[in-house]
Design a protein around this motif. Structure first.
Motif, PDB file in Angstrom:
ATOM      1  N   ALA A  27       0.846  -1.208   0.000  1.00 32.14           N
ATOM      2  CA  ALA A  27       0.000   0.000   0.000  1.00 32.14           C
ATOM      3  C   ALA A  27       0.880   1.257   0.000  1.00 32.14           C
ATOM      4  O   ALA A  27       0.614   2.212  -0.739  1.00 32.14           O
ATOM      5  CB  ALA A  27      -0.915  -0.006   1.226  1.00 32.14           C
ATOM      6  N   ASN A  31       0.769   3.864  -3.032  1.00 34.92           N
ATOM      7  CA  ASN A  31       0.303   5.242  -2.790  1.00 34.92           C
ATOM      8  C   ASN A  31       1.438   6.252  -2.854  1.00 34.92           C
ATOM      9  O   ASN A  31       1.227   7.410  -3.205  1.00 34.92           O
ATOM     10  CB  ASN A  31      -0.401   5.345  -1.437  1.00 34.92           C
ATOM     11  N   LEU A  40      -9.179   7.641  -7.076  1.00 36.92           N
ATOM     12  CA  LEU A  40      -9.993   7.049  -6.010  1.00 36.92           C
ATOM     13  C   LEU A  40      -9.242   5.875  -5.372  1.00 36.92           C
ATOM     14  O   LEU A  40      -9.352   5.626  -4.167  1.00 36.92           O
ATOM     15  CB  LEU A  40     -11.331   6.588  -6.607  1.00 36.92           C
ATOM     16  N   ALA A  41      -8.441   5.173  -6.184  1.00 45.31           N
ATOM     17  CA  ALA A  41      -7.682   4.021  -5.674  1.00 45.31           C
ATOM     18  C   ALA A  41      -6.775   4.433  -4.512  1.00 45.31           C
ATOM     19  O   ALA A  41      -6.564   3.663  -3.577  1.00 45.31           O
ATOM     20  CB  ALA A  41      -6.863   3.407  -6.800  1.00 45.31           C
ATOM     21  N   HIS A  42      -6.264   5.678  -4.574  1.00 43.71           N
ATOM     22  CA  HIS A  42      -5.376   6.161  -3.493  1.00 43.71           C
ATOM     23  C   HIS A  42      -6.117   6.111  -2.150  1.00 43.71           C
ATOM     24  O   HIS A  42      -5.558   5.685  -1.138  1.00 43.71           O
ATOM     25  CB  HIS A  42      -4.935   7.598  -3.804  1.00 43.71           C
ATOM     26  N   ILE A  43      -7.377   6.520  -2.183  1.00 47.81           N
ATOM     27  CA  ILE A  43      -8.173   6.569  -0.951  1.00 47.81           C
ATOM     28  C   ILE A  43      -8.414   5.143  -0.442  1.00 47.81           C
ATOM     29  O   ILE A  43      -8.213   4.850   0.743  1.00 47.81           O
ATOM     30  CB  ILE A  43      -9.546   7.248  -1.217  1.00 47.81           C
ATOM     31  N   TRP A  44      -8.807   4.249  -1.356  1.00 47.17           N
ATOM     32  CA  TRP A  44      -9.106   2.870  -0.947  1.00 47.17           C
ATOM     33  C   TRP A  44      -7.872   2.158  -0.423  1.00 47.17           C
ATOM     34  O   TRP A  44      -7.919   1.488   0.610  1.00 47.17           O
ATOM     35  CB  TRP A  44      -9.725   2.089  -2.117  1.00 47.17           C
ATOM     36  N   ILE A  45      -6.766   2.339  -1.127  1.00 50.49           N
ATOM     37  CA  ILE A  45      -5.518   1.702  -0.681  1.00 50.49           C
ATOM     38  C   ILE A  45      -5.119   2.264   0.689  1.00 50.49           C
ATOM     39  O   ILE A  45      -4.677   1.531   1.572  1.00 50.49           O
ATOM     40  CB  ILE A  45      -4.405   1.910  -1.734  1.00 50.49           C
ATOM     41  N   TYR A  47      -7.170   3.417   3.013  1.00 46.37           N
ATOM     42  CA  TYR A  47      -8.050   2.823   4.036  1.00 46.37           C
ATOM     43  C   TYR A  47      -7.600   1.402   4.376  1.00 46.37           C
ATOM     44  O   TYR A  47      -7.620   0.987   5.539  1.00 46.37           O
ATOM     45  CB  TYR A  47      -9.507   2.779   3.545  1.00 46.37           C
ATOM     46  N   ILE A  48      -7.205   0.664   3.347  1.00 47.87           N
ATOM     47  CA  ILE A  48      -6.750  -0.722   3.589  1.00 47.87           C
ATOM     48  C   ILE A  48      -5.496  -0.694   4.480  1.00 47.87           C
ATOM     49  O   ILE A  48      -5.387  -1.448   5.451  1.00 47.87           O
ATOM     50  CB  ILE A  48      -6.470  -1.448   2.248  1.00 47.87           C
ATOM     51  N   SER A 116      -2.190   8.200   7.493  1.00 47.87           N
ATOM     52  CA  SER A 116      -3.552   7.696   7.218  1.00 47.87           C
ATOM     53  C   SER A 116      -4.619   8.530   7.922  1.00 47.87           C
ATOM     54  O   SER A 116      -5.670   8.790   7.340  1.00 47.87           O
ATOM     55  CB  SER A 116      -3.733   6.227   7.603  1.00 47.87           C
ATOM     56  N   GLU A 123     -10.521  13.519   3.720  1.00 51.00           N
ATOM     57  CA  GLU A 123     -11.663  12.966   2.988  1.00 51.00           C
ATOM     58  C   GLU A 123     -12.986  13.214   3.705  1.00 51.00           C
ATOM     59  O   GLU A 123     -14.056  13.077   3.116  1.00 51.00           O
ATOM     60  CB  GLU A 123     -11.483  11.447   2.822  1.00 51.00           C
TER      61      GLU A 123
END
Ligand code: HEM
Ligand code: HEM
Length: 192
Positions: A27, A31, A40-45, A47-48, A116, A123
């Motif tokens: 991650a 990122n 959007l992938a940046h946000i999901w990664i 969060y993971i 994070s 966000e």
């Protein structure tokens, strides 16, 4: 010979430690270096990564012996001793991270927490970024806070990437000097 906690050949990193490590590493690399931060992938990664970090920190309290914080306490004098032992060619075995590695692990976790948490705050609806035509002082104040958060996120992310590079360098150096393959242990869970 049977393995005791103080004889750290055999099993060292349980599956949760290994899984959270490699997902967090992936991650951070994605990122930090690969994915566009507007995506959007940046946000999901992100969060993971935060989820994996939370899980790992919980495991530091209730997990297997070498995963627990109590097995790798913060100790500056321990870290200094470790360095002088390395210089003298003395390779003591540790049941978890060595004292110098432990300092790096806590620094990585602390920095990832800042990255994070600031990301999640950016966000959230609490710190909306407006266009620069403020209809009130409160909006102007919100926008300042949003910019401040973005700067903090960026600064902490850069620090995290720097620490990660130093971390990998440290792992490689320690493996060479001690003749133990630390990376293999983080993959298989077993020390050779
Ligand atoms: C693995 C942890 C993360 C890393 C290494 C990371 C890294 C970065 C970097 C380097 C930037 C560019 C900063 C700049 O040049 O302005 C950025 C921007 C950003 N990040 Fe992260 N980030 C992470 C996690 C997160 C999380 C968890 C979120 C939100 C849930 C998030 C949301 C954002 C947002 C909204 C931006 C600003 C995009 C823009 O409008 O330019 N990040 N991040
Ligand atoms: C780039 C992002 C990376 C981050 C943020 C990161 C972070 C961490 C953290 C927090 C730990 C402690 C693990 C735990 O106790 O749960 C750790 C350990 C470890 N990492 Fe990484 N890591 C990264 C990349 C890598 C890479 C690319 C490698 C392999 C070359 C690696 C090899 C290791 C090893 C071998 C350990 C265990 C060290 C020991 O035996 O004490 N890491 N890392």
């Amino acid at each position: 010979m049977p393995n005791t906690p103080h004889e750290p050949s055999g099993r060292v990193w349980d599956p949760l430690v290994r899984l959270t490590h490699w997902i967090i590493a992936l991650a951070v690399i994605l990122n930090g270096f690969i994915i566009d931060d507007d995506a959007l992938a940046h946000i999901w990664i992100g969060y993971i990564a935060l989820g994996m970090l939370a899980l790992r920190l919980l495991w530091g309290l209730i997990g297997t012996e070498s995963a627990r914080f109590s097995s790798f306490p913060v100790s500056f004098s321990g870290a200094a001793t470790h360095v002088s032992e390395l210089k003298q060619g003395v390779h003591r075995k540790h049941r978890s991270h060595n004292p110098l590695g432990a300092l790096m692990v806590y620094a990585l976790w602390a920095t990832l927490t800042v990255v994070s948490v600031t990301g999640v705050m950016m966000e959230s609806d609490l710190f909306p970024e407006d266009d620069h035509e403020y209809s009130s002082r409160i909006e102007a104040h919100d926008d300042e806070a949003a910019e401040w958060l973005e700067d903090l996120h960026e600064g902490a992310a850069n620090l995290l990437l720097l620490l990660s590079v130093l971390h990998v360098g440290g792992v490689v150096l320690e493996s060479r000097l001690s003749g133990r393959n630390l990376v293999q242990a983080m993959i298989t869970g077993r020390r050779s």
